[in-house]
Design an enzyme around this catalytic site. Structure first.
Site, mmCIF file in Angstrom:
data_model
loop_
_atom_site.group_PDB
_atom_site.id
_atom_site.type_symbol
_atom_site.label_atom_id
_atom_site.label_comp_id
_atom_site.label_asym_id
_atom_site.label_seq_id
_atom_site.Cartn_x
_atom_site.Cartn_y
_atom_site.Cartn_z
ATOM 1 C CD GLN A 31 -8.266 -2.900 9.607
ATOM 2 O OE1 GLN A 31 -8.203 -3.473 8.412
ATOM 3 N NE2 GLN A 31 -8.216 -1.941 9.842
ATOM 4 C CG HIS A 62 1.322 6.296 -0.106
ATOM 5 N ND1 HIS A 62 2.283 5.904 0.704
ATOM 6 C CD2 HIS A 62 0.154 5.946 0.077
ATOM 7 C CE1 HIS A 62 1.484 5.290 1.508
ATOM 8 N NE2 HIS A 62 0.467 5.301 1.352
ATOM 9 C CG ASP A 86 -0.541 4.240 5.354
ATOM 10 O OD1 ASP A 86 -0.586 5.476 4.784
ATOM 11 O OD2 ASP A 86 -1.078 3.350 4.647
ATOM 12 C CG ASP A 137 -18.805 3.343 7.227
ATOM 13 O OD1 ASP A 137 -17.706 3.122 6.177
ATOM 14 O OD2 ASP A 137 -19.697 2.682 7.124
ATOM 15 C CG ASP A 155 -4.969 4.424 0.834
ATOM 16 O OD1 ASP A 155 -4.698 3.321 0.135
ATOM 17 O OD2 ASP A 155 -4.131 4.873 1.808
ATOM 18 C CB SER A 156 -10.179 0.833 0.356
ATOM 19 O OG SER A 156 -10.005 0.196 -0.941
ATOM 20 C CG ASP A 158 -6.825 -6.662 -1.213
ATOM 21 O OD1 ASP A 158 -6.641 -5.716 -1.181
ATOM 22 O OD2 ASP A 158 -6.457 -7.795 -1.196
HETATM 23 N N1 AG3 Z 1 -3.828 0.117 0.507
HETATM 24 C C1 AG3 Z 1 -4.183 -1.190 0.157
HETATM 25 C C2 AG3 Z 1 -3.686 -1.681 -0.982
HETATM 26 C C3 AG3 Z 1 -4.236 -2.990 -1.223
HETATM 27 C C4 AG3 Z 1 -3.003 -4.177 -0.800
HETATM 28 N N2 AG3 Z 1 -3.653 -5.470 -0.995
HETATM 29 C C5 AG3 Z 1 -3.070 -6.676 -0.660
HETATM 30 N N3 AG3 Z 1 -1.763 -6.529 -0.306
HETATM 31 N N4 AG3 Z 1 -3.441 -7.703 -0.828
HETATM 32 C C6 AG3 Z 1 -2.705 0.601 0.952
HETATM 33 C C7 AG3 Z 1 -2.671 1.483 2.058
HETATM 34 C C8 AG3 Z 1 -1.530 2.441 2.025
HETATM 35 N N5 AG3 Z 1 -1.955 3.670 2.527
#
Ligand code: AG3
Length: 287
Positions: A31, A62, A86, A137, A155-156, A158
């Site tokens: 990405q 979180h 993160d 993965d 914690d993915s 989108d």
């Molecule tokens: N995880 C993604 C949350 C979705 C955010 N989507 C968006 N901005 N369109 C967050 C990771 C945090 N540890």
């Protein structure tokens, strides 16, 4: 640059932030990773144009993805995080008396970049001996893993690219199979008003496997539409059966401290009309 903005567009909607400083931008194998410093929210991580976390509001998301699921289980021993590069979810999980926390993140670069530019999000989490970080993965990890977890936290990003699979029926079945017989899953399930279809599909799929479901919500100012959802599925514990006092008692027993989470305002009541409309496949506001 005096007038530099970062804009996140989600279909027909956009949210933008005034930038103080552009810090990092590069493509990883998976990405585009971007880090900027915003005027209002501090340093911000953006993946493929979608805001993931900021120094100032990360705690809401979180805390809400970690504490309800872990507190619902009376004695969690092992937790698994899918994604979470993160380190924010890991840091919050470590406040609980877990024996082991696995974090399975596909993109090593996200971990590296966050440790460099957003160190406060993970704190010392990556150094904790209870934390086992694997670069892999999540889907493949679950196919091979043998030892079960009491709680799995997804914690993915989108559901685009590689992350799409983390919202599929097969994935939820794998999660189910990797949970103990009293296990709990919680996954981020999108923006309440701008990703209603996603929320409905997560809800429908998890309901086919888990008898107890709760849709959590939290205001995350830097996510599109602000009101964010997380969906929790539980094999035996019913989140609606715990009294606020019991939630608080467990939190106190584990020595937790919070900046956002509280037992009164963590999930939708079952008959909340706007949510019911979304779960039926409609739009929440209809004239
Ligand atoms: N995880 C993604 C949350 C979705 C955010 N989507 C968006 N901005 N369109 C967050 C990771 C945090 N540890």
């Amino acid at each position: 640059m005096d007038d530099d903005w970062l804009e996140e567009i989600l279909d027909n909607y956009g949210q933008k932030y005034k930038i103080k400083r552009r810090i990092y931008k590069a493509r990883s194998r998976f990405q585009e990773i971007e880090v900027v410093e915003t005027l209002d929210w501090g340093v911000m991580l953006v993946l493929d144009g979608a805001v993931q976390t900021t120094e100032k509001d990360q705690f809401v998301y979180h805390e809400m993805l970690v504490h309800p699921a872990l507190l619902l289980h009376p004695s969690p021993q092992r937790a698994l995080i899918i994604g979470g590069g993160d380190g924010g979810i890991l840091r919050h999980c470590l406040q609980h008396p877990l024996k082991e926390i696995y974090m399975v993140e596909i993109d090593e670069e996200v971990i590296r970049v966050c440790r460099e530019y957003l160190p406060s999000v993970a704190g010392n989490a990556f150094e904790d001996p209870r934390a086992k970080v694997l670069i892999q993965d999540g889907f493949t990890f679950l196919q091979k893993n043998k030892e079960k977890f009491e709680v799995i936290i997804v914690d993915s990003t989108d559901p685009v690219g590689k992350a799409k699979r983390l919202f599929s029926r097969q994935f939820y079945q794998l999660v189910y199979d990797n949970l103990t017989e009293d296990g709990i899953i919680v996954t981020q399930s999108g923006s309440l008003f701008y990703q209603g279809k996603l929320l409905k599909s997560v809800y429908d799929r998890l309901s086919q496997l888990f008898p107890n479901i709760a849709i959590l919500m939290a205001p995350v100012p830097t996510y599109p539409g602000v009101i964010w959802t997380m969906t929790l599925g539980s094999k035996i514990y019913d989140p609606y059966q715990l009294s606020p006092n019991e939630w608080l008692r467990r939190a106190q027993e584990r020595g937790l401290s919070f900046r956002y989470w509280n037992p009164y305002f963590q999930f939708f009541l079952k008959d909340f009309p706007l949510l019911k409309r979304i779960l039926k496949g409609g739009k929440p506001f209809v004239i």
